[in-house]
Design an enzyme around this catalytic site. Structure first.
Site, PDB file in Angstrom:
ATOM      1  N   LEU A  65       0.771  -1.186  -0.141  1.00 27.04           N
ATOM      2  CA  LEU A  65       0.125  -0.036   0.007  1.00 27.04           C
ATOM      3  C   LEU A  65       0.944   1.316  -0.063  1.00 27.04           C
ATOM      4  O   LEU A  65       1.944   1.210   0.179  1.00 27.04           O
ATOM      5  CB  LEU A  65      -1.033  -0.140   1.108  1.00 27.04           C
ATOM      6  N   PRO A  66       0.179   2.363  -0.390  1.00 31.12           N
ATOM      7  CA  PRO A  66       1.094   3.582  -0.205  1.00 31.12           C
ATOM      8  C   PRO A  66       2.038   3.988   1.004  1.00 31.12           C
ATOM      9  O   PRO A  66       2.945   4.169   0.770  1.00 31.12           O
ATOM     10  CB  PRO A  66       0.125   4.732  -0.695  1.00 31.12           C
ATOM     11  N   THR A  96       6.461   0.720   2.030  1.00 30.53           N
ATOM     12  CA  THR A  96       7.489   1.556   2.886  1.00 30.53           C
ATOM     13  C   THR A  96       6.671   2.446   3.662  1.00 30.53           C
ATOM     14  O   THR A  96       5.880   3.224   3.348  1.00 30.53           O
ATOM     15  CB  THR A  96       8.185   2.453   1.862  1.00 30.53           C
ATOM     16  N   LYS A 171      15.376   0.412   4.881  1.00 30.84           N
ATOM     17  CA  LYS A 171      14.931   0.991   3.517  1.00 30.84           C
ATOM     18  C   LYS A 171      15.193   2.399   3.726  1.00 30.84           C
ATOM     19  O   LYS A 171      15.567   3.129   2.605  1.00 30.84           O
ATOM     20  CB  LYS A 171      13.405   0.742   3.473  1.00 30.84           C
ATOM     21  N   LYS A 246       8.678  11.373  -0.102  1.00 29.33           N
ATOM     22  CA  LYS A 246       8.254  10.366   0.961  1.00 29.33           C
ATOM     23  C   LYS A 246       9.140   9.655   1.895  1.00 29.33           C
ATOM     24  O   LYS A 246       9.088   9.875   3.398  1.00 29.33           O
ATOM     25  CB  LYS A 246       7.097   9.414   0.697  1.00 29.33           C
TER      26      LYS A 246
HETATM   27  P1  NAD Z   1       0.639   2.624  -6.048  1.00 34.84           P
HETATM   28  O1  NAD Z   1       0.142   4.006  -5.530  1.00 34.84           O
HETATM   29  O2  NAD Z   1       0.809   2.414  -7.499  1.00 34.84           O
HETATM   30  O3  NAD Z   1      -0.123   1.328  -5.354  1.00 34.84           O
HETATM   31  C1  NAD Z   1      -0.637   1.412  -4.160  1.00 34.84           C
HETATM   32  C2  NAD Z   1      -2.130   0.576  -4.371  1.00 34.84           C
HETATM   33  O4  NAD Z   1      -2.850   0.237  -3.012  1.00 34.84           O
HETATM   34  C3  NAD Z   1      -3.125   1.166  -5.348  1.00 34.84           C
HETATM   35  O5  NAD Z   1      -3.611   0.385  -6.321  1.00 34.84           O
HETATM   36  C4  NAD Z   1      -4.223   1.720  -4.181  1.00 34.84           C
HETATM   37  O6  NAD Z   1      -5.531   1.696  -4.938  1.00 34.84           O
HETATM   38  C5  NAD Z   1      -4.090   0.518  -3.306  1.00 34.84           C
HETATM   39  N1  NAD Z   1      -4.912   0.978  -2.045  1.00 34.84           N
HETATM   40  C6  NAD Z   1      -4.555   1.735  -1.510  1.00 34.84           C
HETATM   41  N2  NAD Z   1      -5.392   1.714  -0.090  1.00 34.84           N
HETATM   42  C7  NAD Z   1      -5.883   0.415  -0.040  1.00 34.84           C
HETATM   43  C8  NAD Z   1      -6.867  -0.603   0.642  1.00 34.84           C
HETATM   44  N3  NAD Z   1      -7.050   0.069   1.896  1.00 34.84           N
HETATM   45  N4  NAD Z   1      -7.031  -1.376   0.187  1.00 34.84           N
HETATM   46  C9  NAD Z   1      -6.707  -2.095  -0.989  1.00 34.84           C
HETATM   47  N5  NAD Z   1      -5.996  -1.364  -1.845  1.00 34.84           N
HETATM   48  C10 NAD Z   1      -5.691  -0.353  -1.298  1.00 34.84           C
HETATM   49  O7  NAD Z   1       1.901   2.656  -5.216  1.00 34.84           O
HETATM   50  P2  NAD Z   1       3.383   1.578  -5.505  1.00 34.84           P
HETATM   51  O8  NAD Z   1       4.388   2.225  -6.380  1.00 34.84           O
HETATM   52  O9  NAD Z   1       2.939   0.246  -5.961  1.00 34.84           O
HETATM   53  O10 NAD Z   1       3.912   1.528  -4.100  1.00 34.84           O
HETATM   54  C11 NAD Z   1       3.730   1.039  -3.131  1.00 34.84           C
HETATM   55  C12 NAD Z   1       4.551   0.853  -1.831  1.00 34.84           C
HETATM   56  O11 NAD Z   1       5.996   0.647  -2.419  1.00 34.84           O
HETATM   57  C13 NAD Z   1       5.022   2.262  -1.468  1.00 34.84           C
HETATM   58  O12 NAD Z   1       4.932   2.204   0.093  1.00 34.84           O
HETATM   59  C14 NAD Z   1       6.192   2.509  -2.057  1.00 34.84           C
HETATM   60  O13 NAD Z   1       6.634   3.895  -1.382  1.00 34.84           O
HETATM   61  C15 NAD Z   1       6.842   1.273  -1.903  1.00 34.84           C
HETATM   62  N6  NAD Z   1       7.862   1.279  -3.086  1.00 34.84           N
HETATM   63  C16 NAD Z   1       7.488   1.817  -4.301  1.00 34.84           C
HETATM   64  C17 NAD Z   1       8.434   1.592  -5.364  1.00 34.84           C
HETATM   65  C18 NAD Z   1       8.403   2.128  -6.842  1.00 34.84           C
HETATM   66  O14 NAD Z   1       9.249   2.050  -7.688  1.00 34.84           O
HETATM   67  N7  NAD Z   1       7.112   2.653  -7.035  1.00 34.84           N
HETATM   68  C19 NAD Z   1       9.872   0.979  -5.252  1.00 34.84           C
HETATM   69  C20 NAD Z   1      10.113   0.671  -4.065  1.00 34.84           C
HETATM   70  C21 NAD Z   1       9.081   0.667  -2.854  1.00 34.84           C
END
Ligand code: NAD
Length: 294
Positions: A65-66, A96, A171, A246
């Protein structure tokens, strides 16, 4: 067969869930965005209409999740998932989030007799798709052993960082170093070019000298120096500046708790906030280069 509930199918979660399906795990999936659920159902996952439905009868829950508030909202409180999971269920929290928030969720999980690991990842969307993520894991080593085959289906490097919350600490430390290196590389590139050097020549000299670092090896911020770097694709297709901001904010929160001195991290956060104010938050974090050129 291990039955897994996967919640959060965004940029990272969707390809991670796909790799679990490929490895033969049975998956029930949920996201607030129905299109993401439908996408995975095409690949053989069972679609759920809510998080509560997804976790019915599962042995393992994975969330991606975000941010902290989403994770706490999902698991804690009277309507949270922890109230529904059978004791012994394994919870692998891969988002994260703040180390403090992860520890709070760990405590609630332990009180319900659940096994939990904080397991944030590094490697970006490309690593998620290729199944080569790095997992930095906090929690009990014995719990990690139970989950190892699941992590191995999504990643290449699986590190036990230490006790509850340690994965999140690792991280934010790593991303703080990355941000500082990126800013330092960008300002040096601009300085050298302003003084008449060819960007590719300067980049190669620094890469092979004592200034060498990961951004010079893999991710040069100057457009055209590295063909496949986001800088050469209009700063698209990488790790968004707003996500870096973030993570730098989380590092500062962690530093606050321990009264640690983190001046470089603090400055990096301020620089990334400036980029966000310029409307560049959705671009790759190497777009920081543009702060240093006319
Ligand atoms: P994203 O916003 O693309 O995906 C998050 C998903 O969670 C969304 O599809 C949203 O609809 C869903 N969501 C939110 N609340 C919800 C709930 N209560 N129930 C069900 N679904 C829910 O984000 P992302 O890029 O996939 O990143 C996810 C995590 O990974 C973050 O914490 C980010 O910091 C970390 N991260 C991202 C990257 C990257 O390159 N994108 C790399 C390493 C770590």
């Amino acid at each position: 067969m291990t039955q897994i509930a996967f919640i959060g199918l965004g940029h990272m979660g969707l390809p991670m869930a796909r790799n679990l399906l490929k490895a033969g795990f049975a998956l029930k999936v949920f996201d607030l965005v129905p299109a993401a659920v439908a996408e995975l159902a095409k690949d053989g996952a069972q679609a759920a209409g809510s998080a509560a439905e997804a976790v019915q009868g599962t042995d393992v829950v994975i969330s991606m999740l975000p941010a902290s508030r989403h994770v706490e909202g999902l698991y804690l409180g009277d309507n949270g998932l922890f109230a529904r999971l059978a004791p012994g269920t394994l919870v692998l929290e891969c988002s994260t989030i703040a180390p403090e928030s992860a520890r709070k969720v760990h405590q609630a999980a332990a009180a319900r007799g659940l096994g939990m690991l904080d397991a944030p990842v590094s490697g970006g969307t490309a690593g998620a798709a290729a199944g080569t993520l790095t997992f930095m894991i906090g929690g009990e080593a014995a719990t990690l052993e139970k989950a190892r085959s699941i992590f191995a289906a999504m990643g290449k490097n699986i590190f036990h960082a230490g006790p509850d919350g340690a994965g999140q600490v690792a991280k934010v430390c790593n991303n703080q170093v990355l941000a500082v290196q990126m800013i330092a590389t960008a300002e040096a590139m601009a300085l050298g070019v302003a003084n008449g050097l060819e960007p590719a020549v300067l980049a190669e000299i620094m890469r092979q000298s004592s200034g060498g670092n990961w951004t010079l090896e893999k991710y040069n911020p100057w457009p055209g120096v590295m063909e496949n770097a986001p800088a050469s694709k209009g700063y698209t297709g990488g790790f968004m500046a707003e996500l870096m901001a973030k993570d730098l904010g989380l590092a500062q929160e962690a530093a606050q708790v321990t009264a640690s001195s983190t001046p470089m991290g603090a400055l990096a956060l301020q620089i990334y906030r400036l980029l966000l104010k310029q409307g560049k938050g959705q671009q790759d974090f190497s777009v920081v280069q543009q702060l240093f050129v006319e």
